[in-house]
Design a protein around this motif. Sequence first.
Motif, PDB file in Angstrom:
ATOM      1  N   HIS A 116      62.618  -8.646  26.612  1.00 44.27           N
ATOM      2  CA  HIS A 116      62.211  -9.737  25.732  1.00 44.27           C
ATOM      3  C   HIS A 116      61.808  -9.177  24.372  1.00 44.27           C
ATOM      4  O   HIS A 116      61.540  -7.968  24.233  1.00 44.27           O
ATOM      5  CB  HIS A 116      61.040 -10.520  26.328  1.00 44.27           C
ATOM      6  N   GLY A 117      61.758 -10.049  23.392  1.00 44.58           N
ATOM      7  CA  GLY A 117      61.315  -9.630  22.072  1.00 44.58           C
ATOM      8  C   GLY A 117      59.872  -9.177  22.047  1.00 44.58           C
ATOM      9  O   GLY A 117      59.459  -8.456  21.136  1.00 44.58           O
ATOM     10  N   SER A 118      59.101  -9.576  23.065  1.00 45.49           N
ATOM     11  CA  SER A 118      57.699  -9.171  23.123  1.00 45.49           C
ATOM     12  C   SER A 118      57.548  -7.676  23.332  1.00 45.49           C
ATOM     13  O   SER A 118      56.444  -7.134  23.172  1.00 45.49           O
ATOM     14  CB  SER A 118      56.986  -9.924  24.252  1.00 45.49           C
ATOM     15  N   MET A 119      58.642  -6.983  23.664  1.00 43.45           N
ATOM     16  CA  MET A 119      58.576  -5.532  23.834  1.00 43.45           C
ATOM     17  C   MET A 119      58.200  -4.840  22.533  1.00 43.45           C
ATOM     18  O   MET A 119      57.639  -3.739  22.541  1.00 43.45           O
ATOM     19  CB  MET A 119      59.920  -4.992  24.331  1.00 43.45           C
ATOM     20  N   LEU A 120      58.458  -5.500  21.408  1.00 39.84           N
ATOM     21  CA  LEU A 120      58.103  -4.922  20.116  1.00 39.84           C
ATOM     22  C   LEU A 120      56.589  -4.822  19.931  1.00 39.84           C
ATOM     23  O   LEU A 120      56.112  -4.083  19.067  1.00 39.84           O
ATOM     24  CB  LEU A 120      58.713  -5.751  18.983  1.00 39.84           C
ATOM     25  N   LEU A 121      55.845  -5.560  20.739  1.00 39.11           N
ATOM     26  CA  LEU A 121      54.382  -5.465  20.664  1.00 39.11           C
ATOM     27  C   LEU A 121      53.880  -4.097  21.101  1.00 39.11           C
ATOM     28  O   LEU A 121      52.718  -3.751  20.861  1.00 39.11           O
ATOM     29  CB  LEU A 121      53.743  -6.555  21.533  1.00 39.11           C
ATOM     30  N   ALA A 122      54.746  -3.311  21.731  1.00 47.50           N
ATOM     31  CA  ALA A 122      54.357  -1.953  22.104  1.00 47.50           C
ATOM     32  C   ALA A 122      54.078  -1.102  20.871  1.00 47.50           C
ATOM     33  O   ALA A 122      53.306  -0.147  20.935  1.00 47.50           O
ATOM     34  CB  ALA A 122      55.450  -1.302  22.950  1.00 47.50           C
ATOM     35  N   VAL A 123      54.681  -1.451  19.730  1.00 46.77           N
ATOM     36  CA  VAL A 123      54.478  -0.679  18.495  1.00 46.77           C
ATOM     37  C   VAL A 123      53.041  -0.825  17.984  1.00 46.77           C
ATOM     38  O   VAL A 123      52.348   0.175  17.777  1.00 46.77           O
ATOM     39  CB  VAL A 123      55.506  -1.083  17.422  1.00 46.77           C
ATOM     40  N   PRO A 124      52.528  -2.059  17.761  1.00 45.57           N
ATOM     41  CA  PRO A 124      51.123  -2.161  17.353  1.00 45.57           C
ATOM     42  C   PRO A 124      50.176  -1.674  18.441  1.00 45.57           C
ATOM     43  O   PRO A 124      49.096  -1.136  18.134  1.00 45.57           O
ATOM     44  CB  PRO A 124      50.933  -3.652  17.053  1.00 45.57           C
ATOM     45  N   GLY A 125      50.540  -1.862  19.709  1.00 44.30           N
ATOM     46  CA  GLY A 125      49.701  -1.344  20.784  1.00 44.30           C
ATOM     47  C   GLY A 125      49.600   0.165  20.731  1.00 44.30           C
ATOM     48  O   GLY A 125      48.513   0.736  20.916  1.00 44.30           O
ATOM     49  N   PHE A 126      50.726   0.825  20.456  1.00 45.87           N
ATOM     50  CA  PHE A 126      50.730   2.284  20.341  1.00 45.87           C
ATOM     51  C   PHE A 126      49.947   2.731  19.103  1.00 45.87           C
ATOM     52  O   PHE A 126      49.274   3.775  19.130  1.00 45.87           O
ATOM     53  CB  PHE A 126      52.164   2.790  20.275  1.00 45.87           C
ATOM     54  N   ALA A 127      50.023   1.947  18.030  1.00 46.63           N
ATOM     55  CA  ALA A 127      49.264   2.281  16.819  1.00 46.63           C
ATOM     56  C   ALA A 127      47.763   2.222  17.092  1.00 46.63           C
ATOM     57  O   ALA A 127      47.000   3.101  16.646  1.00 46.63           O
ATOM     58  CB  ALA A 127      49.646   1.327  15.688  1.00 46.63           C
ATOM     59  N   ILE A 128      47.315   1.205  17.818  1.00 44.94           N
ATOM     60  CA  ILE A 128      45.892   1.106  18.184  1.00 44.94           C
ATOM     61  C   ILE A 128      45.487   2.301  19.040  1.00 44.94           C
ATOM     62  O   ILE A 128      44.425   2.907  18.831  1.00 44.94           O
ATOM     63  CB  ILE A 128      45.625  -0.219  18.920  1.00 44.94           C
ATOM     64  N   LEU A 129      46.345   2.656  19.992  1.00 44.00           N
ATOM     65  CA  LEU A 129      46.053   3.800  20.851  1.00 44.00           C
ATOM     66  C   LEU A 129      45.952   5.084  20.040  1.00 44.00           C
ATOM     67  O   LEU A 129      45.051   5.909  20.267  1.00 44.00           O
ATOM     68  CB  LEU A 129      47.142   3.929  21.922  1.00 44.00           C
ATOM     69  N   LEU A 130      46.845   5.285  19.076  1.00 43.35           N
ATOM     70  CA  LEU A 130      46.815   6.495  18.259  1.00 43.35           C
ATOM     71  C   LEU A 130      45.545   6.576  17.422  1.00 43.35           C
ATOM     72  O   LEU A 130      44.981   7.663  17.236  1.00 43.35           O
ATOM     73  CB  LEU A 130      48.042   6.543  17.350  1.00 43.35           C
ATOM     74  N   ILE A 131      45.083   5.436  16.896  1.00 45.61           N
ATOM     75  CA  ILE A 131      43.845   5.431  16.121  1.00 45.61           C
ATOM     76  C   ILE A 131      42.675   5.878  16.993  1.00 45.61           C
ATOM     77  O   ILE A 131      41.830   6.687  16.581  1.00 45.61           O
ATOM     78  CB  ILE A 131      43.586   4.037  15.523  1.00 45.61           C
ATOM     79  N   VAL A 132      42.642   5.359  18.218  1.00 46.03           N
ATOM     80  CA  VAL A 132      41.568   5.740  19.146  1.00 46.03           C
ATOM     81  C   VAL A 132      41.659   7.225  19.482  1.00 46.03           C
ATOM     82  O   VAL A 132      40.636   7.936  19.500  1.00 46.03           O
ATOM     83  CB  VAL A 132      41.636   4.890  20.423  1.00 46.03           C
ATOM     84  N   LEU A 133      42.868   7.723  19.739  1.00 48.91           N
ATOM     85  CA  LEU A 133      43.029   9.131  20.093  1.00 48.91           C
ATOM     86  C   LEU A 133      42.699  10.045  18.916  1.00 48.91           C
ATOM     87  O   LEU A 133      42.083  11.101  19.101  1.00 48.91           O
ATOM     88  CB  LEU A 133      44.461   9.390  20.573  1.00 48.91           C
ATOM     89  N   LEU A 134      43.097   9.649  17.726  1.00 49.38           N
ATOM     90  CA  LEU A 134      42.788  10.461  16.547  1.00 49.38           C
ATOM     91  C   LEU A 134      41.284  10.507  16.295  1.00 49.38           C
ATOM     92  O   LEU A 134      40.697  11.583  16.109  1.00 49.38           O
ATOM     93  CB  LEU A 134      43.517   9.895  15.323  1.00 49.38           C
ATOM     94  N   GLY A 135      40.656   9.334  16.281  1.00 49.08           N
ATOM     95  CA  GLY A 135      39.215   9.296  16.073  1.00 49.08           C
ATOM     96  C   GLY A 135      38.454   9.994  17.183  1.00 49.08           C
ATOM     97  O   GLY A 135      37.494  10.733  16.933  1.00 49.08           O
ATOM     98  N   GLY A 136      38.888   9.768  18.430  1.00 48.75           N
ATOM     99  CA  GLY A 136      38.225  10.414  19.550  1.00 48.75           C
ATOM    100  C   GLY A 136      38.356  11.919  19.504  1.00 48.75           C
ATOM    101  O   GLY A 136      37.407  12.646  19.833  1.00 48.75           O
ATOM    102  N   SER A 137      39.520  12.422  19.091  1.00 48.16           N
ATOM    103  CA  SER A 137      39.732  13.871  19.011  1.00 48.16           C
ATOM    104  C   SER A 137      38.847  14.495  17.938  1.00 48.16           C
ATOM    105  O   SER A 137      38.292  15.583  18.136  1.00 48.16           O
ATOM    106  CB  SER A 137      41.204  14.171  18.723  1.00 48.16           C
ATOM    107  N   VAL A 138      38.706  13.820  16.811  1.00 48.05           N
ATOM    108  CA  VAL A 138      37.846  14.342  15.738  1.00 48.05           C
ATOM    109  C   VAL A 138      36.391  14.401  16.195  1.00 48.05           C
ATOM    110  O   VAL A 138      35.709  15.432  16.049  1.00 48.05           O
ATOM    111  CB  VAL A 138      37.985  13.480  14.468  1.00 48.05           C
ATOM    112  N   ALA A 139      35.907  13.283  16.752  1.00 51.58           N
ATOM    113  CA  ALA A 139      34.506  13.223  17.168  1.00 51.58           C
ATOM    114  C   ALA A 139      34.226  14.191  18.316  1.00 51.58           C
ATOM    115  O   ALA A 139      33.237  14.945  18.292  1.00 51.58           O
ATOM    116  CB  ALA A 139      34.146  11.793  17.572  1.00 51.58           C
ATOM    117  N   LEU A 140      35.089  14.206  19.335  1.00 52.95           N
ATOM    118  CA  LEU A 140      34.879  15.091  20.474  1.00 52.95           C
ATOM    119  C   LEU A 140      35.062  16.551  20.081  1.00 52.95           C
ATOM    120  O   LEU A 140      34.355  17.430  20.597  1.00 52.95           O
ATOM    121  CB  LEU A 140      35.854  14.738  21.601  1.00 52.95           C
ATOM    122  N   GLY A 141      35.996  16.824  19.185  1.00 54.42           N
ATOM    123  CA  GLY A 141      36.204  18.195  18.738  1.00 54.42           C
ATOM    124  C   GLY A 141      34.972  18.761  18.066  1.00 54.42           C
ATOM    125  O   GLY A 141      34.580  19.917  18.308  1.00 54.42           O
ATOM    126  N   MET A 142      34.320  17.964  17.228  1.00 55.15           N
ATOM    127  CA  MET A 142      33.100  18.420  16.570  1.00 55.15           C
ATOM    128  C   MET A 142      31.948  18.552  17.560  1.00 55.15           C
ATOM    129  O   MET A 142      31.164  19.506  17.499  1.00 55.15           O
ATOM    130  CB  MET A 142      32.723  17.447  15.447  1.00 55.15           C
TER     131      MET A 142
END
Length: 238
Positions: A116-142
């Motif tokens: 379905h066309g709703s599969m394209l929602l995986a892109v913003p979902g992945f973007a949200i996940l990347l923001i969390v992983l990037l922020g989490g890596s910075v905070a946890l790394g420090m």
Amino acid sequence: MDISLRYRRTVIGPLWITLTLAATIASVGTVYAALFKQDIAVFLPPFAVGLIVWTLIATTLQEGSSIFVASGHLIKAVPAPLIVHVLQMIARNVLIFAHHLVIVVLLYIVMPWPLHGSMLLAVPGFAILLIVLLGGSVALGMLCARFRDIGTAIVSGLQFIFFLTPIIWTEDALRGTAIHWLIRANPFATLLDLVRRPLLSQPTDPGQWLLGSLYAIVVAVVAFGCYAKYRHRVAYWL
């Protein structure tokens, strides 16, 4: 180049990771489908996609917690922004995640599901996940650069959280039970479903998008605050 150096003088390079994950999906998925008495064509796709996304989450947070310690020699020798080391690690894991998506394509060929066309929602979902992983890596790394014991606790905690996240088991199995609140209280379940459900052409709950966006904003703010305040001290903690 980072990935190539890790698998230098091998025939298929980083695809060894993908083959290992594919073998895990095939063996564990078959066994648990039989244990839960579910049709393997129904159980295996959500399990496979969930495990692939979880591998990205767990690997990134584990490596992120030790990123500054592992890059200590470069941090003390090269005057580069600390965020460069985190971005390199994120890029490496995203490329490996892209290799893992081959498993999803092969699985669709064997056990197709509606597209379905709703599969394209995986892109913003992945973007949200990347923001969390990037922020989490910075905070946890420090945090782990200052307190080294926390890194081991994070690795153990992720193993525990894996069993509390609907990957091997499904949300429907707990629906209506007293512990169904575990899913709503688990941020990893929300972030995982924002990518998994669209890829499987399954509907997503608007509440999940709201929660996922809230998690991304909170983690980004915390990470930005930590980076702005403590980035000049990290070299002295190594």
